[in-house]
Motif scaffolding. Structure first.
Motif, short mmCIF file in Angstrom:
data_model
loop_
_atom_site.label_atom_id
_atom_site.label_comp_id
_atom_site.label_asym_id
_atom_site.label_seq_id
_atom_site.Cartn_x
_atom_site.Cartn_y
_atom_site.Cartn_z
N ASP A 58 14.45 2.73 -1.66
CA ASP A 58 14.05 3.92 -1.60
C ASP A 58 12.95 3.63 -0.47
O ASP A 58 12.27 4.77 -0.11
N LEU A 59 12.62 2.55 -0.05
CA LEU A 59 11.39 2.07 0.61
C LEU A 59 11.75 1.00 1.78
O LEU A 59 10.88 0.23 1.94
N GLN A 60 12.48 1.62 2.63
CA GLN A 60 13.07 0.97 3.85
C GLN A 60 12.07 0.76 4.84
O GLN A 60 11.76 -0.13 5.56
N GLY A 61 11.42 1.90 5.17
CA GLY A 61 10.28 1.83 6.32
C GLY A 61 9.13 1.64 5.80
O GLY A 61 8.48 2.16 4.93
N TYR A 62 8.58 0.57 6.64
CA TYR A 62 6.96 0.37 6.38
C TYR A 62 6.36 -0.07 7.73
O TYR A 62 6.96 -0.83 8.67
N TYR A 63 5.07 -0.01 7.59
CA TYR A 63 4.25 -0.81 8.85
C TYR A 63 3.81 -2.30 8.12
O TYR A 63 3.52 -2.24 7.02
N ARG A 64 3.59 -3.13 9.23
CA ARG A 64 3.26 -4.46 8.68
C ARG A 64 2.25 -5.06 9.59
O ARG A 64 2.11 -4.69 10.73
N TYR A 65 0.77 -5.42 8.96
CA TYR A 65 0.21 -6.25 9.88
C TYR A 65 -0.62 -7.10 9.25
O TYR A 65 -0.56 -7.24 7.73
N VAL A 66 -1.40 -7.98 9.71
CA VAL A 66 -2.07 -9.09 9.12
C VAL A 66 -3.75 -8.66 9.09
O VAL A 66 -4.24 -8.35 10.11
N GLY A 67 -4.18 -8.64 8.00
CA GLY A 67 -5.65 -8.41 7.89
C GLY A 67 -6.27 -8.89 7.00
O GLY A 67 -6.13 -10.13 6.53
N SER A 68 -7.27 -8.20 6.09
CA SER A 68 -7.86 -8.72 5.07
C SER A 68 -8.03 -7.91 3.92
O SER A 68 -7.53 -6.74 3.63
N TRP A 128 -0.21 -7.13 4.91
CA TRP A 128 -0.40 -5.70 4.53
C TRP A 128 0.90 -5.20 4.86
O TRP A 128 1.54 -5.21 5.86
N THR A 129 1.47 -4.34 3.91
CA THR A 129 2.84 -3.69 4.04
C THR A 129 2.21 -2.03 3.46
O THR A 129 1.76 -1.94 2.40
N VAL A 130 2.30 -1.17 4.55
CA VAL A 130 2.04 0.14 4.31
C VAL A 130 3.29 1.02 4.18
O VAL A 130 3.68 1.03 5.27
N PHE A 131 3.53 1.76 3.17
CA PHE A 131 4.99 2.38 3.33
C PHE A 131 4.76 3.58 3.90
O PHE A 131 3.91 4.17 3.82
N HIS A 132 6.15 3.85 4.82
CA HIS A 132 6.13 5.33 5.34
C HIS A 132 6.16 6.34 4.08
O HIS A 132 5.65 7.41 4.32
N ARG A 133 6.85 6.20 2.94
CA ARG A 133 7.06 7.40 2.33
C ARG A 133 5.75 7.42 1.49
O ARG A 133 5.29 6.30 0.89
N LYS A 134 5.29 8.78 1.12
CA LYS A 134 4.36 9.09 0.63
C LYS A 134 4.53 9.49 -0.65
O LYS A 134 5.80 10.07 -1.21
N LEU A 135 3.80 9.29 -1.75
CA LEU A 135 3.94 9.69 -3.28
C LEU A 135 3.30 10.74 -3.59
O LEU A 135 2.14 11.02 -2.74
N ALA A 175 0.88 -1.15 0.01
CA ALA A 175 0.05 -0.17 -0.12
C ALA A 175 0.78 1.21 0.07
O ALA A 175 1.93 1.27 0.88
N PHE A 176 0.60 2.25 -0.84
CA PHE A 176 1.15 3.54 -0.80
C PHE A 176 0.32 4.66 -1.09
O PHE A 176 -0.77 4.64 -1.46
N LEU A 177 0.52 5.61 0.09
CA LEU A 177 -0.33 6.74 0.25
C LEU A 177 0.19 7.79 -0.39
O LEU A 177 1.32 7.93 -0.39
N PHE A 178 -0.82 8.76 -0.77
CA PHE A 178 -0.39 10.06 -1.70
C PHE A 178 -0.79 11.34 -0.76
O PHE A 178 -1.58 11.21 -0.17
N GLU A 179 0.13 12.00 -1.14
CA GLU A 179 -0.06 13.45 -0.68
C GLU A 179 -0.05 14.41 -1.65
O GLU A 179 0.59 14.27 -2.63
N PHE A 180 -0.54 15.62 -1.37
CA PHE A 180 -0.33 16.75 -2.26
C PHE A 180 0.81 17.38 -2.22
O PHE A 180 1.06 18.24 -1.17
#
Length: 218
Positions: free
Chosen positions: A178-188, A200-207, A132-137
């Motif tokens: 360039d994606l060394q930091g991330y959150y990990r959890y088990v979900g659905s 789930w892998t949610v990366f710290h870095r925002k795109l 998962a990649f989160l985006f910002e403005f």
């Protein structure tokens, strides 16, 4: 159907490990076993088929796009990616960080080898991996992503398809180094049937995505 009522038709949607979640950073535990990723095929040029699935557009990826590492067992091959964004100027990410919702979120769906489908993989607690990649403005948008979003305007009807020529996943997401930091959890999965076999892998870095790019595709 309202997501609050999904469980009436899809019982797994009433499970205890449902996604998305709000990630509370003060409660996150540091795990030194979470190793870096190794992306394979992200710089390959492909002709990518996009299909309107009704609730979203799915961008099909070939099995040559895959990864190893990330503290997950074995090889994972990509199936597709899709985007989530809000309407009427509202942020539309599915995951939130400390309650903050972001303008857009991208999910790249991977299936653990040797499984051939999500249905097979859901019986393995690590059978499905979503990046998962989160985006910002920022001050300007992501030009490569702009061309992808523009093509979505032609997919006005469920079941309609188009092809994006000469596409490279590496033009949208950064290299693994360039994606060394991330959150990990088990979900659905976040749509019915809500299979609870997703790492789930949610990366710290925002795109980067501009408000103009998001509003153009509402």
């Amino acid at each position: 159907m309202d997501p609050n009522h999904w469980a009436t038709q899809f019982p797994k949607c009433g499970g205890l490990r449902q996604s998305p979640i709000n990630i509370v950073t003060s409660k996150v535990h540091i795990d030194i076993a979470l190793s870096p990723f190794n992306f394979i095929g992200h710089t390959d040029t492909i002709n990518m088929t996009v299909e309107n699935k009704g609730h979203s557009a799915h961008f099909a990826l070939p099995p040559s796009v895959r990864f190893i590492g990330g503290a997950l067992p074995g090889h994972y091959r990509a199936a597709q990616f899709h985007l989530h964004w809000g309407g009427n100027g509202r942020p539309g990410s599915e995951h939130t960080i400390d309650g903050e919702r972001f303008p857009m979120e991208m999910h790249i769906v991977h299936i653990k080898e040797p499984y051939s489908s999500l249905a097979e993989a859901e019986h393995d607690t690590a059978g499905i991996a979503l990046l998962a990649f989160l985006f910002e403005f920022p001050t300007s948008g992501h030009n490569k992503l702009y061309s992808v979003l523009t093509l979505l305007l032609s997919l006005s009807h469920e079941g309609s398809t188009t092809v994006i020529p000469n596409f490279r996943l590496g033009d949208i997401i950064p290299a693994a180094k360039d994606l060394q930091g991330y959150y990990r959890y088990v979900g659905s999965m976040t749509t019915p049937g809500c299979e609870q076999a997703v790492a789930w892998t949610v990366f710290h870095r925002k795109l980067a995505i501009s408000s103009r790019q998001v509003s153009k595709n509402k």
